[in-house]
Write an enzyme that holds these catalytic residues in place. Structure first.
Site, PDB file in Angstrom:
ATOM      1  N   LYS A 164     -19.221 -54.089  -3.305  1.00  9.75           N
ATOM      2  CA  LYS A 164     -18.175 -53.213  -3.830  1.00  9.75           C
ATOM      3  C   LYS A 164     -17.361 -54.041  -4.810  1.00  9.75           C
ATOM      4  O   LYS A 164     -17.350 -55.280  -4.727  1.00  9.75           O
ATOM      5  CB  LYS A 164     -17.276 -52.740  -2.685  1.00  9.75           C
ATOM      6  CG  LYS A 164     -16.513 -51.470  -2.978  1.00  9.75           C
ATOM      7  CD  LYS A 164     -17.312 -50.235  -2.661  1.00  9.75           C
ATOM      8  CE  LYS A 164     -16.532 -48.973  -2.964  1.00  9.75           C
ATOM      9  NZ  LYS A 164     -17.268 -47.772  -2.586  1.00  9.75           N
ATOM     10  N   VAL A 195     -13.264 -27.243   0.103  1.00  7.01           N
ATOM     11  CA  VAL A 195     -14.444 -26.666  -0.551  1.00  7.01           C
ATOM     12  C   VAL A 195     -14.463 -27.094  -2.024  1.00  7.01           C
ATOM     13  O   VAL A 195     -14.517 -26.281  -2.932  1.00  7.01           O
ATOM     14  CB  VAL A 195     -14.521 -25.131  -0.378  1.00  7.01           C
ATOM     15  CG1 VAL A 195     -14.967 -24.780   1.027  1.00  7.01           C
ATOM     16  CG2 VAL A 195     -13.189 -24.446  -0.699  1.00  7.01           C
ATOM     17  N   GLY A 196     -14.395 -28.415  -2.213  1.00  2.00           N
ATOM     18  CA  GLY A 196     -14.526 -28.986  -3.557  1.00  2.00           C
ATOM     19  C   GLY A 196     -15.996 -29.171  -3.857  1.00  2.00           C
ATOM     20  O   GLY A 196     -16.837 -28.328  -3.495  1.00  2.00           O
TER      21      GLY A 196
HETATM   22  P1  NAD Z   1     -13.462 -32.986  -4.124  1.00  2.00           P
HETATM   23  O1  NAD Z   1     -12.191 -33.597  -4.610  1.00  2.00           O
HETATM   24  O2  NAD Z   1     -14.343 -32.301  -5.109  1.00  2.00           O
HETATM   25  O3  NAD Z   1     -13.128 -31.907  -2.990  1.00  2.00           O
HETATM   26  C1  NAD Z   1     -12.181 -32.111  -2.003  1.00  2.00           C
HETATM   27  C2  NAD Z   1     -11.551 -30.774  -1.692  1.00  2.00           C
HETATM   28  O4  NAD Z   1     -10.661 -30.945  -0.599  1.00  2.00           O
HETATM   29  C3  NAD Z   1     -10.733 -30.195  -2.849  1.00  2.00           C
HETATM   30  O5  NAD Z   1     -11.087 -28.848  -3.051  1.00  2.00           O
HETATM   31  C4  NAD Z   1      -9.304 -30.357  -2.365  1.00  2.00           C
HETATM   32  O6  NAD Z   1      -8.438 -29.359  -2.879  1.00  2.00           O
HETATM   33  C5  NAD Z   1      -9.491 -30.200  -0.870  1.00  2.00           C
HETATM   34  N1  NAD Z   1      -8.379 -30.715  -0.088  1.00  2.00           N
HETATM   35  C6  NAD Z   1      -7.579 -31.777  -0.326  1.00  2.00           C
HETATM   36  N2  NAD Z   1      -6.650 -31.890   0.647  1.00  2.00           N
HETATM   37  C7  NAD Z   1      -6.868 -30.880   1.506  1.00  2.00           C
HETATM   38  C8  NAD Z   1      -6.256 -30.473   2.715  1.00  2.00           C
HETATM   39  N3  NAD Z   1      -5.174 -31.094   3.210  1.00  2.00           N
HETATM   40  N4  NAD Z   1      -6.756 -29.400   3.385  1.00  2.00           N
HETATM   41  C9  NAD Z   1      -7.827 -28.730   2.892  1.00  2.00           C
HETATM   42  N5  NAD Z   1      -8.435 -29.075   1.744  1.00  2.00           N
HETATM   43  C10 NAD Z   1      -7.972 -30.130   1.066  1.00  2.00           C
HETATM   44  O7  NAD Z   1     -14.233 -34.121  -3.344  1.00  2.00           O
HETATM   45  P2  NAD Z   1     -15.783 -34.135  -2.925  1.00  2.00           P
HETATM   46  O8  NAD Z   1     -16.543 -34.869  -3.943  1.00  2.00           O
HETATM   47  O9  NAD Z   1     -16.180 -32.759  -2.534  1.00  2.00           O
HETATM   48  O10 NAD Z   1     -15.720 -35.067  -1.640  1.00  2.00           O
HETATM   49  C11 NAD Z   1     -15.248 -34.571  -0.402  1.00  2.00           C
HETATM   50  C12 NAD Z   1     -15.211 -35.699   0.596  1.00  2.00           C
HETATM   51  O11 NAD Z   1     -16.530 -36.235   0.800  1.00  2.00           O
HETATM   52  C13 NAD Z   1     -14.344 -36.892   0.180  1.00  2.00           C
HETATM   53  O12 NAD Z   1     -13.776 -37.458   1.323  1.00  2.00           O
HETATM   54  C14 NAD Z   1     -15.349 -37.850  -0.428  1.00  2.00           C
HETATM   55  O13 NAD Z   1     -14.905 -39.198  -0.340  1.00  2.00           O
HETATM   56  C15 NAD Z   1     -16.544 -37.624   0.478  1.00  2.00           C
HETATM   57  N6  NAD Z   1     -17.823 -37.956  -0.143  1.00  2.00           N
HETATM   58  C16 NAD Z   1     -18.206 -37.325  -1.270  1.00  2.00           C
HETATM   59  C17 NAD Z   1     -19.425 -37.622  -1.845  1.00  2.00           C
HETATM   60  C18 NAD Z   1     -19.893 -36.915  -3.085  1.00  2.00           C
HETATM   61  O14 NAD Z   1     -21.087 -36.954  -3.369  1.00  2.00           O
HETATM   62  N7  NAD Z   1     -19.022 -36.257  -3.831  1.00  2.00           N
HETATM   63  C19 NAD Z   1     -20.260 -38.589  -1.259  1.00  2.00           C
HETATM   64  C20 NAD Z   1     -19.858 -39.218  -0.073  1.00  2.00           C
HETATM   65  C21 NAD Z   1     -18.612 -38.891   0.472  1.00  2.00           C
END
Ligand code: NAD
Length: 366
Positions: free
Chosen positions: A80, A181-182
Site C-alpha cells: 500500500k 446503494v452506491g
Molecule cells: P459509493 O460511495 O459508491 O457508495 C456508498 C453509498 O453509501 C453511497 O450511496 C452513500 O450515499 C451511502 N452512504 C454513506 N453513508 C451512509 C449511511 N450512513 N447510511 C446509508 N448509506 C450511506 O461506494 P462503493 O464503491 O459502492 O463502496 C461501498 C463500500 O464497499 C465502501 O465501504 C468501499 O470501501 C467498499 N468496497 C468497494 C469496492 C468497489 O469495488 N467499489 C471494493 C471493495 C470494497
C-alpha cells in the site's frame, strides 16, 4: 516510533520514503509480504495530521492487502502507499509522474492502483512513468469500474452464507437489507432482486435511492438509522466501515452479516465474538469484497471481465472454507479467514524454500 521495531512487529519487508523537492511529493510505500507475488495495493492521498499517522496507516493497510490477496487466491503480495497531502489542492500531473518514477525504481516489487483520494486519472499519470499500475480506464485497456465485480463477489458470499446457515443457497423469498446503494450496492440490489429476494435499502443520497427504486420494483426504503433493525436474512453493509459496533449490534435482526464495506466490525475481535454469541454468521468483509481486487489484478494478464467474474465466483468456495475452519477449529470467522490466508502464504513459502537455488523463479502473475 522505532521504525524497524514497528516493521518487525507485523513482518513488513520494506518501506520506501519518497520525497521530491520540485513537486512537493511526500509518499510512503509499504511492502508487507511478497511471498505469493508482487505487492499490490492502492495509493491513498490524505492530509495526515503528522508523518507518524501516515506511516502507521500505510503499515496497517499494506498488511491487510497481504491477507486479502492470499485469501482471494491471487498470486500477489500485500502493499500500500500513501501520499501525504490534500487531495483537493495538491494534485497535478508532475506530482503523480514523480511518484510513478519511485514505483518504477522498485522494479515490479510494488504495483499500485487508485484508493481513497486518488482517481483513475491520477493513475494514468503514474502509468506514464511505470507499468506497475492497475485500475486504469477501460479506454486504455484497463479494468475500469471495479464495482460490478465487487458486487458479484459479495453476492457469491451471501449465497455461500445462506447455504451454510440453512442448507439452501437460494435467495427466493429471503429478505436482504442493503445499507448504501452506491456503486457496489446498486449492482448488489440487481443480483439479489433477480434471485427473487425481497430487498430493503437505506442511503443518505436521494439520487442513489431513486436510481434503485426507479429501476427495480418492490424495493422497500427505510431511513438510514432503521436499516439495522430490519428483520432480514442478510444484512449487507455497502456504505462505510465500523457499522457493526456496540450501539448497532443489539439492534440487528438478521441471520447473516455479509457486505462489501471495508472494516465492517468496529472491533474485529470483540464484535466477531459478539455476533457469534447472538447466533449471527459473519462473512469476513475482506474476503467477500475481494472482487474489486480480483478485477484490477486481472489487468496484469490483459483485462478480461469474464475471467474476473469467474475468479470472483470463487468467493463462494472461499467463504465456505472459512466457515468450515471456524467451525472445526472453534475460532471466529475473522480469525478463520486470517488463518486461511496465513496457511496459503506459509505453504508457498515452504515450496519456495524447497526450490531455493534450483533456478526456478516465481512468475509473479495474478
Ligand atoms: P459509493 O460511495 O459508491 O457508495 C456508498 C453509498 O453509501 C453511497 O450511496 C452513500 O450515499 C451511502 N452512504 C454513506 N453513508 C451512509 C449511511 N450512513 N447510511 C446509508 N448509506 C450511506 O461506494 P462503493 O464503491 O459502492 O463502496 C461501498 C463500500 O464497499 C465502501 O465501504 C468501499 O470501501 C467498499 N468496497 C468497494 C469496492 C468497489 O469495488 N467499489 C471494493 C471493495 C470494497
Amino acid at each position: 516510533m522505532g521504525i524497524f521495531d514497528e516493521l518487525s512487529r507485523k513482518d513488513h519487508e520494506q518501506v520506501v520514503f519518497c520525497r521530491d523537492e520540485v513537486t512537493g511529493l511526500k509518499a510512503i510505500i509499504a511492502i508487507h509480504d511478497t511471498t505469493l507475488g508482487p505487492a499490490l495495493g492502492g495509493t491513498r492521498m490524505w492530509s495526515y495530521a503528522n508523518e507518524e499517522d501516515a506511516l502507521r496507516d500505510v503499515l496497517r493497510l499494506s498488511r491487510g492487502m497481504t491477507y486479502k490477496s492470499a485469501a482471494a487466491g491471487l498470486n500477489l503480495g500485500g502493499g500500500k502507499a500513501v501520499i501525504i497531502g490534500d487531495a483537493k489542492t495538491m494534485k497535478n500531473e508532475m506530482l503523480f509522474r514523480a511518484y510513478g518514477r519511485f514505483i518504477q525504481g522498485l522494479n515490479g516489487r510494488y504495483i499500485t492502483a487508485e484508493d481513497v483520494g486518488t482517481t483513475v486519472r491520477d493513475m494514468e499519470w503514474v502509468r506514464m512513468e511505470t507499468d506497475s499500475v492497475v485500475g486504469i480506464s477501460r479506454a486504455l485497456g484497463g479494468s475500469g469500474d471495479p464495482s460490478p465485480v465487487t458486487a458479484f463477489g459479495t453476492y457469491e458470499g451471501i449465497k455461500a452464507s445462506l447455504k451454510w446457515h440453512t442448507g439452501n443457497e437460494s435467495l427466493a423469498g429471503r429478505t436482504v437489507a442493503i445499507q448504501g446503494v452506491g456503486a457496489v450496492g446498486y449492482h448488489l440490489v440487481s443480483h439479489v432482486v433477480k434471485a427473487g429476494a425481497k430487498v430493503v435499502i437505506a442511503d443518505i443520497d436521494h439520487d442513489n435511492l431513486k436510481r434503485v427504486t426507479d429501476e427495480f420494483s418492490g424495493i422497500e426504503v427505510v431511513s438510514p438509522d432503521r436499516i439495522y433493525g430490519v428483520a432480514c436474512d442478510v444484512f449487507a453493509p455497502c456504505a462505510m466501515g465500523a457499522v457493526v459496533n456496540d450501539e448497532t449490534l443489539p439492534m440487528l435482526k438478521c441471520a447473516i452479516v455479509c457486505g462489501s464495506a471495508n472494516n465492517i466490525l468496529a472491533d474485529e475481535d470483540k464484535h466477531a465474538v459478539a455476533l457469534e454469541a447472538r447466533g449471527i454468521i459473519y462473512a469476513p468483509d475482506y474476503v467477500v469484497n475481494a472482487g474489486g481486487l480480483i478485477n484490477v489484478a486481472n489487468e496484469l494478464e490483459g483485462y478480461n471481465q469474464d475471467r474476473a467474474m469467474k475468479h470472483a465466483e470463487g468467493i463462494y468456495d472461499v467463504t465456505t472454507q472459512i466457515f468450515r475452519i471456524s467451525r472445526d477449529e472453534k475460532i471466529t470467522t475473522v480469525k478463520a479467514a486470517n488463518a486461511l490466508a496465513e496457511r496459503r502464504i506459509a505453504a508457498l513459502g515452504r515450496i519456495k524454500d524447497t526450490f531455493c537455488g534450483s533456478g526456478i523463479r516465481r512468475r509473479g502473475r495474478a
